[in-house]
Design a protein around this motif. Structure first.
Motif, PDB file in Angstrom:
ATOM      1  N   TYR A 173      32.297 -12.320 -21.981  1.00  0.00           N
ATOM      2  CA  TYR A 173      32.385 -13.506 -22.843  1.00  0.00           C
ATOM      3  C   TYR A 173      32.412 -14.761 -21.979  1.00  0.00           C
ATOM      4  CZ  TYR A 173      33.172 -10.532 -26.860  1.00  0.00           C
ATOM      5  OH  TYR A 173      33.012  -9.599 -27.864  1.00  0.00           O
ATOM      6  N   ASP A 178      35.528 -19.242 -25.497  1.00  0.00           N
ATOM      7  CA  ASP A 178      35.019 -17.978 -26.030  1.00  0.00           C
ATOM      8  C   ASP A 178      35.827 -16.796 -25.490  1.00  0.00           C
ATOM      9  OD1 ASP A 178      32.151 -18.564 -27.426  1.00  0.00           O
ATOM     10  OD2 ASP A 178      32.493 -19.939 -25.774  1.00  0.00           O
ATOM     11  N   GLU A 199      32.267 -14.961 -34.151  1.00  0.00           N
ATOM     12  CA  GLU A 199      31.001 -15.281 -33.477  1.00  0.00           C
ATOM     13  C   GLU A 199      31.315 -16.042 -32.194  1.00  0.00           C
ATOM     14  OE1 GLU A 199      28.579 -17.399 -36.245  1.00  0.00           O
ATOM     15  OE2 GLU A 199      28.397 -15.694 -37.626  1.00  0.00           O
ATOM     16  N   ARG A 201      30.073 -16.538 -27.683  1.00  0.00           N
ATOM     17  CA  ARG A 201      28.989 -16.470 -26.706  1.00  0.00           C
ATOM     18  C   ARG A 201      29.359 -15.541 -25.552  1.00  0.00           C
ATOM     19  NH1 ARG A 201      28.862 -22.756 -25.681  1.00  0.00           N
ATOM     20  NH2 ARG A 201      31.075 -22.265 -25.970  1.00  0.00           N
ATOM     21  N   GLU A 209      22.713 -16.515 -21.685  1.00  0.00           N
ATOM     22  CA  GLU A 209      23.744 -16.826 -22.679  1.00  0.00           C
ATOM     23  C   GLU A 209      23.263 -16.376 -24.054  1.00  0.00           C
ATOM     24  OE1 GLU A 209      25.884 -20.663 -22.560  1.00  0.00           O
ATOM     25  OE2 GLU A 209      25.346 -20.854 -24.684  1.00  0.00           O
ATOM     26  N   LYS A 210      24.123 -15.655 -24.776  1.00  0.00           N
ATOM     27  CA  LYS A 210      23.771 -15.160 -26.106  1.00  0.00           C
ATOM     28  C   LYS A 210      24.928 -15.355 -27.067  1.00  0.00           C
ATOM     29  CE  LYS A 210      20.639 -11.272 -25.076  1.00  0.00           C
ATOM     30  NZ  LYS A 210      20.478  -9.801 -25.227  1.00  0.00           N
ATOM     31  N   TRP A 211      24.569 -15.665 -28.298  1.00  0.00           N
ATOM     32  CA  TRP A 211      25.556 -15.662 -29.370  1.00  0.00           C
ATOM     33  C   TRP A 211      25.633 -14.242 -29.925  1.00  0.00           C
ATOM     34  CZ3 TRP A 211      29.096 -19.013 -31.125  1.00  0.00           C
ATOM     35  CH2 TRP A 211      28.983 -20.365 -30.739  1.00  0.00           C
ATOM     36  N   ARG A 213      28.023 -11.510 -32.658  1.00  0.00           N
ATOM     37  CA  ARG A 213      29.065 -11.334 -33.680  1.00  0.00           C
ATOM     38  C   ARG A 213      29.825 -10.066 -33.327  1.00  0.00           C
ATOM     39  NH1 ARG A 213      28.358 -10.339 -40.233  1.00  0.00           N
ATOM     40  NH2 ARG A 213      30.598 -10.441 -40.737  1.00  0.00           N
ATOM     41  N   ASP A 236      21.849 -14.306 -31.685  1.00  0.00           N
ATOM     42  CA  ASP A 236      21.460 -15.492 -30.927  1.00  0.00           C
ATOM     43  C   ASP A 236      20.333 -16.267 -31.604  1.00  0.00           C
ATOM     44  OD1 ASP A 236      21.975 -16.882 -28.284  1.00  0.00           O
ATOM     45  OD2 ASP A 236      19.799 -16.607 -28.168  1.00  0.00           O
ATOM     46  N   LYS A 239      21.609 -17.974 -34.773  1.00  0.00           N
ATOM     47  CA  LYS A 239      22.551 -19.032 -34.442  1.00  0.00           C
ATOM     48  C   LYS A 239      21.836 -20.263 -33.909  1.00  0.00           C
ATOM     49  CE  LYS A 239      27.008 -20.032 -34.141  1.00  0.00           C
ATOM     50  NZ  LYS A 239      27.966 -19.905 -35.257  1.00  0.00           N
ATOM     51  N   ARG A 240      20.883 -20.045 -33.025  1.00  0.00           N
ATOM     52  CA  ARG A 240      20.160 -21.185 -32.434  1.00  0.00           C
ATOM     53  C   ARG A 240      19.276 -21.868 -33.478  1.00  0.00           C
ATOM     54  NH1 ARG A 240      21.443 -21.398 -27.269  1.00  0.00           N
ATOM     55  NH2 ARG A 240      22.029 -19.475 -26.179  1.00  0.00           N
ATOM     56  N   GLU A 243      21.604 -24.062 -35.462  1.00  0.00           N
ATOM     57  CA  GLU A 243      21.981 -25.244 -34.684  1.00  0.00           C
ATOM     58  C   GLU A 243      20.827 -26.243 -34.637  1.00  0.00           C
ATOM     59  OE1 GLU A 243      23.156 -23.671 -30.926  1.00  0.00           O
ATOM     60  OE2 GLU A 243      25.244 -23.330 -31.547  1.00  0.00           O
TER      61      GLU A 243
END
Length: 284
Positions: A173, A178, A199, A201, A209-211, A213, A236, A239-240, A243
């Motif tokens: 993480y 995070d 959720e 990163r 880097e990844k988001w 859950r 990811d 999420k992106r 955003e």
């Protein structure tokens, strides 16, 4: 020949069971055996199992013959077989020889279970997990062992032979809020049995880097946490995209305010007109 009591037990057994003689002819079988393999009730006795079940796997026939010849049990815990029409079925069997009054092997008792429906559900679940990019994980707190599924390892971008531990898993993480968040959730789960769905990163083994859950569920026995398990999903892309949409919406709002552009929407069905704040400012 087997005694009448044993044959009656087989006939009324709730499991798919049959007693066969040395020539693999059926002496008695249960109703569930008939139902599982589409056999008409009362039409089995004296008939060969190969005649009654035309698509019986050769491996099962060999196991029956081997059990008779070597006078020992033969077990298969589940295997997939392909029929001549290309369809597949999963079978599980347990074969045990039986002896006659003189102590000589007179045949075998076969328990033959179809696992096709269960395996189909497992395969569908596995496929849905792959499509959704959802992996699983488990922490055995008694033996201090951790298991990651293949998808979980893929998300972390580690090799299949990678063996994680709790500290290593947490350190994936992203350092800062995070990592602090997941440490707090894991500790609360162990100490108080609280589950989590969050959720956060991660930084993968390849530095990406990844988001993700992460969902966790503690298992308590007599008030003590012995295991934590859950799912791990790569979110990811979603999420992106969210955003990016938020950024575009914010920029559009700034642009419309600067240009003194008002936005309105008219609902024809309900005869309703909706203005944004700029419209009210422009028209007082």
């Amino acid at each position: 020949m087997e005694n009448i009591q044993t044959l009656n037990f087989i006939k009324h057994s709730p499991v798919p069971m049959a007693s066969l003689d040395k020539d693999l002819r059926i002496l008695a079988n249960s109703g569930s055996f008939n139902r599982n393999y589409g056999i008409t009730s009362g039409q089995t006795e004296g008939k060969s199992i190969e005649d009654l079940i035309p698509d019986i796997p050769g491996k099962l026939v060999d196991a029956l013959k081997k059990s008779l010849a070597e006078e020992r049990s033969e077990v298969n815990d589940g295997e997939r077989f392909i029929r001549e029409d290309g369809s597949s079925h999963w079978l599980k069997w347990n074969i045990n020889p039986w002896s006659d009054a003189d102590g000589d092997v007179g045949g075998v008792v076969l328990v033959l279970e179809s696992l096709t429906s269960a395996q189909r559900e497992i395969e569908l679940l596995r496929m849905s997990q792959q499509v959704a990019n959802v992996g699983g994980w488990e922490v055995d707190l008694i033996n201090n062992r951790i298991h990651w599924s293949k998808i979980t390892k893929d998300i972390h971008e580690v090799p299949e032979d990678f063996e994680p531990d709790l500290e290593t898993g947490i350190n994936f993480y992203k350092e800062g809020k995070d990592r602090e968040k997941i440490i707090k959730l894991v500790n609360r789960g162990i100490e108080k049995g609280k589950s989590w769905d969050v959720e956060l990163r991660i930084i993968t083994a390849k530095g990406n880097e990844k988001w993700v859950r992460a969902k966790g569920q503690p298992e308590l026995i007599k008030g003590k946490c012995v295991r934590i398990y859950g799912t791990f999903q790569d979110i990811d892309a979603q999420k992106r995209a969210t955003e990016e949409h938020a950024i575009i919406s914010e920029r559009l709002e700034i642009a419309t305010k600067a240009a003194q552009v008002g936005i309105w929407d008219y609902d024809i069905v309900n005869n309703k007109l909706v203005w944004d704040d700029n419209m009210y400012r422009l028209y007082g």
